[in-house]
Scaffold this motif. Sequence first.
Motif, PDB file in Angstrom:
ATOM      1  N   LEU A  67       0.830  -1.206   0.000  1.00  0.00           N
ATOM      2  CA  LEU A  67       0.000   0.000   0.000  1.00  0.00           C
ATOM      3  C   LEU A  67       0.867   1.259   0.000  1.00  0.00           C
ATOM      4  N   CYS A 125       2.227   1.746  -3.388  1.00  0.00           N
ATOM      5  CA  CYS A 125       1.175   2.238  -4.276  1.00  0.00           C
ATOM      6  C   CYS A 125       0.952   3.735  -4.066  1.00  0.00           C
ATOM      7  N   LYS A 126       0.917   4.163  -2.821  1.00  0.00           N
ATOM      8  CA  LYS A 126       0.702   5.587  -2.527  1.00  0.00           C
ATOM      9  C   LYS A 126       1.841   6.440  -3.074  1.00  0.00           C
ATOM     10  N   THR A 176       1.589   6.543  -6.929  1.00  0.00           N
ATOM     11  CA  THR A 176       0.520   7.406  -7.454  1.00  0.00           C
ATOM     12  C   THR A 176       0.825   8.883  -7.214  1.00  0.00           C
ATOM     13  N   ARG A 223      -9.598   8.173  -1.515  1.00  0.00           N
ATOM     14  CA  ARG A 223      -9.083   7.466  -2.675  1.00  0.00           C
ATOM     15  C   ARG A 223      -9.042   5.961  -2.392  1.00  0.00           C
ATOM     16  N   LYS A 224      -9.410   5.175  -3.394  1.00  0.00           N
ATOM     17  CA  LYS A 224      -9.337   3.717  -3.281  1.00  0.00           C
ATOM     18  C   LYS A 224      -8.123   3.236  -4.060  1.00  0.00           C
ATOM     19  N   TYR A 225      -7.415   2.306  -3.477  1.00  0.00           N
ATOM     20  CA  TYR A 225      -6.209   1.775  -4.098  1.00  0.00           C
ATOM     21  C   TYR A 225      -6.443   0.325  -4.494  1.00  0.00           C
ATOM     22  N   THR A 226      -5.771  -0.068  -5.567  1.00  0.00           N
ATOM     23  CA  THR A 226      -5.851  -1.438  -6.054  1.00  0.00           C
ATOM     24  C   THR A 226      -4.479  -2.081  -5.920  1.00  0.00           C
ATOM     25  N   LEU A 227      -4.458  -3.291  -5.390  1.00  0.00           N
ATOM     26  CA  LEU A 227      -3.199  -4.010  -5.241  1.00  0.00           C
ATOM     27  C   LEU A 227      -2.747  -4.485  -6.616  1.00  0.00           C
ATOM     28  N   ALA A 228      -1.600  -4.011  -7.038  1.00  0.00           N
ATOM     29  CA  ALA A 228      -1.062  -4.373  -8.346  1.00  0.00           C
ATOM     30  C   ALA A 228       0.281  -5.069  -8.152  1.00  0.00           C
ATOM     31  N   ASP A 268       3.279  -2.992  -7.294  1.00  0.00           N
ATOM     32  CA  ASP A 268       3.398  -2.572  -5.892  1.00  0.00           C
ATOM     33  C   ASP A 268       3.776  -3.749  -4.996  1.00  0.00           C
TER      34      ASP A 268
END
Length: 167
Positions: A112, A115-116, A119, A140-145, A148
Amino acid sequence: MASDGEDISVTPAESVTSATDTEEEDIDSPLMQSELHSDEEQPDVEEVPLTTEESEMDELIKQLEDYSPTIPDALTMHILKTAGFCTVDPKIVRLVSVSAQKFISDIANDALQHCKTRTTNIQHSSGHSSSKDKKNPKDRKYTLAMEDLVPALADHGITMRKPQYFV
């Protein structure tokens, strides 16, 4: 006592009393009396106070009994058995479950954070912000990619690669 030629009839009550008489005679022997007195003469053993580490461990074990981890104990026991570790102590299984839960949680938290940062770096490098980028960061919603997850796993010593794509 009867001689060899005489018949003796003994009732069950008499046989029980004769058996207890012989046991009492055994207790009256000097050897048994010394054992009885040695039990009475043993000094009281003083309990040594627990160290801070031992008291913390006891407290942790008590807390683990009430806590139900996200990973079920049955799954943890199965994984431990397949790995070659068999245990019947539920405290050990619960401790492994909680440890695995923390490990997974740490990896997810690190992903996470990656990801932050990714972005925010993309937003600042583009130079413009659209109306949807102006949202509050908490909304904001985050997607696990994978991009990341891979560095988060690398931080914990796990190497992960994307599989090759075959047509």
